[in-house]
Design a protein around this motif. Structure first.
Motif, PDB file in Angstrom:
ATOM      1  N   UNK A 126     -25.160  29.832   2.948  1.00 54.03           N
ATOM      2  CA  UNK A 126     -26.194  29.332   3.850  1.00 54.03           C
ATOM      3  C   UNK A 126     -26.911  28.140   3.232  1.00 54.03           C
ATOM      4  N   UNK A 127     -27.189  28.212   1.931  1.00 57.07           N
ATOM      5  CA  UNK A 127     -27.847  27.093   1.256  1.00 57.07           C
ATOM      6  C   UNK A 127     -26.967  25.850   1.266  1.00 57.07           C
ATOM      7  N   UNK A 128     -25.659  26.030   1.102  1.00 55.99           N
ATOM      8  CA  UNK A 128     -24.745  24.885   1.141  1.00 55.99           C
ATOM      9  C   UNK A 128     -24.804  24.204   2.509  1.00 55.99           C
ATOM     10  N   UNK A 129     -24.723  24.993   3.567  1.00 53.60           N
ATOM     11  CA  UNK A 129     -24.773  24.435   4.915  1.00 53.60           C
ATOM     12  C   UNK A 129     -26.117  23.772   5.184  1.00 53.60           C
ATOM     13  N   UNK A 130     -27.188  24.411   4.719  1.00 52.64           N
ATOM     14  CA  UNK A 130     -28.532  23.865   4.945  1.00 52.64           C
ATOM     15  C   UNK A 130     -28.715  22.540   4.195  1.00 52.64           C
ATOM     16  N   UNK A 131     -28.239  22.499   2.966  1.00 48.50           N
ATOM     17  CA  UNK A 131     -28.338  21.259   2.184  1.00 48.50           C
ATOM     18  C   UNK A 131     -27.525  20.146   2.840  1.00 48.50           C
ATOM     19  N   UNK A 132     -26.310  20.452   3.266  1.00 52.88           N
ATOM     20  CA  UNK A 132     -25.463  19.426   3.882  1.00 52.88           C
ATOM     21  C   UNK A 132     -26.124  18.819   5.111  1.00 52.88           C
ATOM     22  N   UNK A 133     -26.691  19.657   5.955  1.00 54.23           N
ATOM     23  CA  UNK A 133     -27.353  19.150   7.166  1.00 54.23           C
ATOM     24  C   UNK A 133     -28.546  18.275   6.802  1.00 54.23           C
ATOM     25  N   UNK A 134     -29.337  18.751   5.854  1.00 47.81           N
ATOM     26  CA  UNK A 134     -30.535  17.999   5.467  1.00 47.81           C
ATOM     27  C   UNK A 134     -30.170  16.673   4.803  1.00 47.81           C
ATOM     28  N   UNK A 135     -29.180  16.704   3.906  1.00 42.86           N
ATOM     29  CA  UNK A 135     -28.797  15.494   3.180  1.00 42.86           C
ATOM     30  C   UNK A 135     -28.250  14.431   4.133  1.00 42.86           C
ATOM     31  N   UNK A 136     -27.426  14.851   5.094  1.00 46.15           N
ATOM     32  CA  UNK A 136     -26.902  13.892   6.073  1.00 46.15           C
ATOM     33  C   UNK A 136     -28.049  13.278   6.877  1.00 46.15           C
ATOM     34  N   UNK A 137     -28.976  14.119   7.311  1.00 41.88           N
ATOM     35  CA  UNK A 137     -30.121  13.636   8.091  1.00 41.88           C
ATOM     36  C   UNK A 137     -30.976  12.664   7.270  1.00 41.88           C
ATOM     37  N   UNK A 138     -31.252  13.013   6.021  1.00 38.81           N
ATOM     38  CA  UNK A 138     -32.090  12.157   5.185  1.00 38.81           C
ATOM     39  C   UNK A 138     -31.395  10.852   4.829  1.00 38.81           C
ATOM     40  N   UNK A 139     -30.074  10.911   4.662  1.00 41.28           N
ATOM     41  CA  UNK A 139     -29.329   9.675   4.376  1.00 41.28           C
ATOM     42  C   UNK A 139     -29.363   8.731   5.574  1.00 41.28           C
ATOM     43  N   UNK A 140     -29.102   9.273   6.751  1.00 46.83           N
ATOM     44  CA  UNK A 140     -29.033   8.425   7.941  1.00 46.83           C
ATOM     45  C   UNK A 140     -30.390   7.841   8.316  1.00 46.83           C
ATOM     46  N   UNK A 141     -31.460   8.569   8.011  1.00 48.31           N
ATOM     47  CA  UNK A 141     -32.798   8.077   8.337  1.00 48.31           C
ATOM     48  C   UNK A 141     -33.441   7.326   7.181  1.00 48.31           C
ATOM     49  N   UNK A 142     -32.680   7.143   6.082  1.00 47.28           N
ATOM     50  CA  UNK A 142     -33.185   6.447   4.893  1.00 47.28           C
ATOM     51  C   UNK A 142     -34.510   7.059   4.419  1.00 47.28           C
ATOM     52  N   UNK A 143     -34.521   8.391   4.348  1.00 45.65           N
ATOM     53  CA  UNK A 143     -35.756   9.101   4.019  1.00 45.65           C
ATOM     54  C   UNK A 143     -35.901   9.423   2.534  1.00 45.65           C
ATOM     55  N   UNK A 144     -34.956   9.001   1.712  1.00 43.91           N
ATOM     56  CA  UNK A 144     -34.996   9.347   0.291  1.00 43.91           C
ATOM     57  C   UNK A 144     -35.590   8.195  -0.517  1.00 43.91           C
ATOM     58  N   UNK A 145     -36.755   8.391  -1.111  1.00 45.10           N
ATOM     59  CA  UNK A 145     -37.366   7.345  -1.941  1.00 45.10           C
ATOM     60  C   UNK A 145     -36.472   6.988  -3.118  1.00 45.10           C
TER      61      UNK A 145
END
Length: 442
Positions: A126-145
């Protein structure tokens, strides 16, 4: 107007140096200097005689893919080198606790059948799936400082210890030959972008990985053919002097003069050669990109693989006896990666020398890998401050990007373009712009 032909020295015979020399030799007289007795750098294919068969097994560079290696693929195509499809699968095993899984298929995921009944294992998934979804979202929205570390990014997500120590950090550590501690300090933006581009955040949208038929060394001869008579093996450059007339290189054979020099060796090696000639900018930039040496063993000891054969993968991470400052031990199953049809299983293991049966060792090697810290990322952005024709000095190498073969080729094309404005491949007329487009669309 076509620039006049020049005498150019290339220092370093890895993928970056050989590519730079190959491209520049179309117009210029290029001499390549390599300290080792062979060309290739991390391209190191070993001949193995089992008594019944002859095999060529890679111990350094092994795989590339059809998505994130466009310049390398184009170069191979121009040389007539073909690749064969391979499987890129990952396993994690902890022998002391009898824990293992291989994420390639549903059957291999539950290769250890008891995991079907473990809630802890489902929390990991579950953590793997949750991380993958979040990381893709943060990458596409350029949300990572730019200043955010991977450790802080993971802490903010509230992922469990198994996710940290039995999945993400071992995988990252194996990819970059780094320790868990180093991965915690890794730039999160760099990490997420790389994982996204290489399909590591998706179960389905993944590139096709390939190996080179006959071993990765197959590309070396055609790559150096145009300047073969000017390749100097076993010839370390021990000094360099720059003046208004050009560049003078010193080797054991004496001094030779050139119009331009291309440093295609590691950043620390370039600094040693420059010595007192290094400018303040060169010391600052090159000194910020460090390397770490890693041991590599070619062997047939299958105890380094998961206990259950159905859990065997292309890449196998062994967690036993590992502390946070030790590099992740990883074993490549070369029969899977190179599609070897042999009754013997051949393995290449990084950073786990003492665990391997000495009687099954076929060879020991050592390779150095760049370490991608925040300081290194800032230094990469300053390439233009030290690599230019005004100082007759240029720098290329995989350390200027992600540390892989594609990056070595990309950086070599950037140097070739800077020296004479050539466009050696249609996909690399402006390598820096190509890289930015790849970052946006891959």
């Amino acid at each position: 107007m076509t620039p006049p032909a020049q005498r150019i020295a290339v220092i370093g015979g890895g993928i970056a140096g050989m590519t730079a020399a190959h491209m520049l030799s179309r117009r210029h007289t290029v001499s390549l200097f390599e300290a080792d007795s062979r060309l290739g750098g991390h391209t190191a294919t070993i001949d193995v005689d089992t008594g019944t068969e002859q095999l060529a097994i890679d111990t350094g560079f092994i795989v590339y893919n059809d998505r994130t290696y466009p310049h390398f693929e184009a170069l191979m195509a121009s040389l007539g080198i073909t690749g064969q499809a391979t499987e890129m699968s990952f396993s994690v095993h902890e022998t002391g606790r009898d824990f293992e899984y291989n994420g390639h298929t549903l059957a291999s995921l539950f290769a250890q059948r008891s995991n079907l009944l473990r809630p802890r294992f489902y929390r990991l998934l579950n953590d793997i799936m949750r991380f993958n979804r979040r990381a893709i979202r943060d990458h596409r929205s350029d949300a990572l400082p730019a200043s955010l570390s991977l450790g802080d990014y993971l802490a903010s997500g509230g992922y469990g210890e198994d996710f940290h120590r039995r999945y993400l950090l071992p995988m990252g550590g194996a990819i970059w030959s780094a320790s868990e501690a180093v991965m915690n300090d890794f730039p999160a933006r760099f990490f997420v972008r790389f994982f996204h581009h290489h399909g590591l955040l998706s179960l389905s949208d993944r590139p096709q990985w390939r190996t080179i038929e006959g071993g990765s060394r197959s590309y070396i001869d055609p790559l150096v053919a145009p300047y073969r008579e000017r390749v100097h093996l076993g010839t370390p450059v021990v000094g360099l002097r720059r003046d208004g007339a050009g560049v003078a290189l010193t080797t054991a054979a004496g001094e030779q003069r050139f119009n331009q020099v291309v440093f295609a060796c590691h950043s620390d090696q370039a600094l040693r050669i420059l010595g007192t000639q290094a400018s303040e900018a060169e010391r600052s930039v090159l000194g910020s990109i460090g390397y770490r040496r890693n041991s590599v063993v070619l062997h047939t000891d299958t105890r380094m693989l998961p206990r259950r054969r159905r859990a065997w993968a292309s890449w196998n991470y062994r967690l036993d006896g590992r502390d946070a400052d030790a590099c992740v031990p990883v074993t490549y199953n070369m029969n899977i990666l190179q599609q070897l049809e042999s009754d013997t299983t051949f393995c290449v293991t990084l950073n786990d020398d003492d665990s391997i049966d000495p009687g099954r060792v076929l060879g020991r090697f050592e390779y150095a890998h760049p370490q991608f810290t925040f300081a290194a990322q800032q230094a990469q952005a300053r390439h233009g401050e030290i690599s230019d024709s005004a100082r007759r000095t240029h720098f290329c190498g995989a350390y200027w990007r992600n540390g892989f073969h594609e990056d070595g080729v990309w950086s070599a094309l950037r140097v070739a373009d800077a020296i004479d404005g050539s466009q050696p491949q249609a996909t690399a007329a402006n390598p820096s712009e190509t890289a930015e487009r790849q970052d946006e669309t891959a």
